[in-house]
Scaffold this motif. Structure first.
Motif, PDB file in Angstrom:
ATOM      1  N   ASP A 115       0.818  -1.208   0.000  1.00  0.00           N
ATOM      2  CA  ASP A 115       0.000   0.000   0.000  1.00  0.00           C
ATOM      3  C   ASP A 115       0.859   1.270   0.000  1.00  0.00           C
ATOM      4  O   ASP A 115       0.481   2.288  -0.558  1.00  0.00           O
ATOM      5  CB  ASP A 115      -0.972   0.010   1.184  1.00  0.00           C
ATOM      6  N   ARG A 116       2.054   1.198   0.619  1.00  0.00           N
ATOM      7  CA  ARG A 116       2.966   2.350   0.651  1.00  0.00           C
ATOM      8  C   ARG A 116       4.012   2.292  -0.461  1.00  0.00           C
ATOM      9  O   ARG A 116       4.829   3.202  -0.592  1.00  0.00           O
ATOM     10  CB  ARG A 116       3.696   2.393   1.998  1.00  0.00           C
ATOM     11  N   LYS A 117       4.018   1.182  -1.216  1.00  0.00           N
ATOM     12  CA  LYS A 117       5.021   0.957  -2.269  1.00  0.00           C
ATOM     13  C   LYS A 117       6.425   1.119  -1.693  1.00  0.00           C
ATOM     14  O   LYS A 117       7.253   1.881  -2.186  1.00  0.00           O
ATOM     15  CB  LYS A 117       4.789   1.890  -3.456  1.00  0.00           C
ATOM     16  N   SER A 127      18.772  -3.770   9.956  1.00  0.00           N
ATOM     17  CA  SER A 127      17.679  -4.561   9.403  1.00  0.00           C
ATOM     18  C   SER A 127      16.502  -3.740   8.911  1.00  0.00           C
ATOM     19  O   SER A 127      15.428  -4.265   8.722  1.00  0.00           O
ATOM     20  CB  SER A 127      17.189  -5.551  10.457  1.00  0.00           C
ATOM     21  N   GLY A 128      16.691  -2.469   8.670  1.00  0.00           N
ATOM     22  CA  GLY A 128      15.531  -1.703   8.271  1.00  0.00           C
ATOM     23  C   GLY A 128      15.777  -0.569   7.304  1.00  0.00           C
ATOM     24  O   GLY A 128      15.319   0.532   7.528  1.00  0.00           O
ATOM     25  N   MET A 129      16.523  -0.805   6.234  1.00  0.00           N
ATOM     26  CA  MET A 129      16.703   0.256   5.247  1.00  0.00           C
ATOM     27  C   MET A 129      15.478   0.275   4.333  1.00  0.00           C
ATOM     28  O   MET A 129      15.231  -0.671   3.595  1.00  0.00           O
ATOM     29  CB  MET A 129      17.967   0.040   4.399  1.00  0.00           C
ATOM     30  N   SER A 130      14.696   1.338   4.428  1.00  0.00           N
ATOM     31  CA  SER A 130      13.475   1.442   3.623  1.00  0.00           C
ATOM     32  C   SER A 130      13.769   2.006   2.248  1.00  0.00           C
ATOM     33  O   SER A 130      14.504   2.982   2.118  1.00  0.00           O
ATOM     34  CB  SER A 130      12.443   2.317   4.337  1.00  0.00           C
ATOM     35  N   LEU A 131      13.167   1.366   1.254  1.00  0.00           N
ATOM     36  CA  LEU A 131      13.344   1.794  -0.135  1.00  0.00           C
ATOM     37  C   LEU A 131      11.993   1.877  -0.827  1.00  0.00           C
ATOM     38  O   LEU A 131      11.142   0.997  -0.629  1.00  0.00           O
ATOM     39  CB  LEU A 131      14.187   0.757  -0.894  1.00  0.00           C
ATOM     40  N   PRO A 132      11.795   2.883  -1.649  1.00  0.00           N
ATOM     41  CA  PRO A 132      10.585   2.909  -2.464  1.00  0.00           C
ATOM     42  C   PRO A 132      10.705   1.860  -3.568  1.00  0.00           C
ATOM     43  O   PRO A 132      11.812   1.561  -4.030  1.00  0.00           O
ATOM     44  CB  PRO A 132      10.559   4.328  -3.041  1.00  0.00           C
ATOM     45  N   VAL A 133       9.588   1.296  -3.965  1.00  0.00           N
ATOM     46  CA  VAL A 133       9.591   0.276  -5.020  1.00  0.00           C
ATOM     47  C   VAL A 133       8.541   0.615  -6.066  1.00  0.00           C
ATOM     48  O   VAL A 133       7.599   1.349  -5.823  1.00  0.00           O
ATOM     49  CB  VAL A 133       9.323  -1.139  -4.467  1.00  0.00           C
ATOM     50  N   GLY A 134       8.741   0.035  -7.221  1.00  0.00           N
ATOM     51  CA  GLY A 134       7.775   0.131  -8.303  1.00  0.00           C
ATOM     52  C   GLY A 134       7.618  -1.244  -8.921  1.00  0.00           C
ATOM     53  O   GLY A 134       8.446  -2.129  -8.727  1.00  0.00           O
ATOM     54  N   CYS A 135       6.577  -1.429  -9.644  1.00  0.00           N
ATOM     55  CA  CYS A 135       6.367  -2.707 -10.333  1.00  0.00           C
ATOM     56  C   CYS A 135       7.121  -2.677 -11.656  1.00  0.00           C
ATOM     57  O   CYS A 135       7.330  -1.629 -12.241  1.00  0.00           O
ATOM     58  CB  CYS A 135       4.887  -2.940 -10.582  1.00  0.00           C
ATOM     59  N   CYS A 136       7.536  -3.861 -12.097  1.00  0.00           N
ATOM     60  CA  CYS A 136       8.288  -3.898 -13.349  1.00  0.00           C
ATOM     61  C   CYS A 136       7.391  -4.104 -14.541  1.00  0.00           C
ATOM     62  O   CYS A 136       6.272  -4.237 -14.534  1.00  0.00           O
ATOM     63  CB  CYS A 136       9.325  -4.975 -13.330  1.00  0.00           C
TER      64      CYS A 136
END
Length: 136
Positions: A115-117, A127-136
């Motif tokens: 929901d937050r991508k 143990s918690g490096m947050s990264l934005p993601v997108g769909c391929c």
């Protein structure tokens, strides 16, 4: 019955995050190759015996979380099992080695929020490096 899904996501890492990911991959590669080297020398591919020979050395020489050290050992044990089996059959085989192993993340080493991508990965900084993601 459990439902399993495989998701393909594109990490949208900033430059500093890319460096952390590359360093994590380098240290994971060391953990994998070191485990393979020790296992091959002792002709051991047992997932219980390998940690006794490798775990603390890898923890001392890297900044990897225990989950990533365990992951590298599991992947190395599978590679060793295959190589040792080939050797016992009299087929050509050598110590497994990888220049670019894929990090195998498990439920304890990543969190994903669709929901937050966003995804949080275990890395050399914790143990918690947050990264934005997108769909391929």
């Amino acid at each position: 019955m459990k439902l399993k899904r495989t998701l393909k996501l594109v990490l949208k890492a900033a430059e500093d995050q890319k460096q952390i990911l590359f360093e994590t991959l380098e240290q994971y590669k060391f953990a994998y190759n070191y485990t393979c080297k020790i296992g091959w020398k002792a002709q051991i591919c047992n997932g219980v015996k390998l940690p006794n020979l490798t775990y603390y050395t890898i923890r001392d020489k890297t900044s990897l979380s225990s989950q990533l050290v365990i992951s590298a050992r599991v992947v190395a044990a599978e590679s060793l099992k295959s190589a040792i089996k080939r050797k016992k059959k009299g087929l050509k085989s050598s110590c497994p080695k990888s220049k670019n192993p894929a990090i195998c993340y498990h439920k304890r080493s990543y969190t994903i929020w669709l929901d937050r991508k966003e995804v949080s990965l275990a890395t050399v900084i914790g143990s918690g490096m947050s990264l934005p993601v997108g769909c391929c």
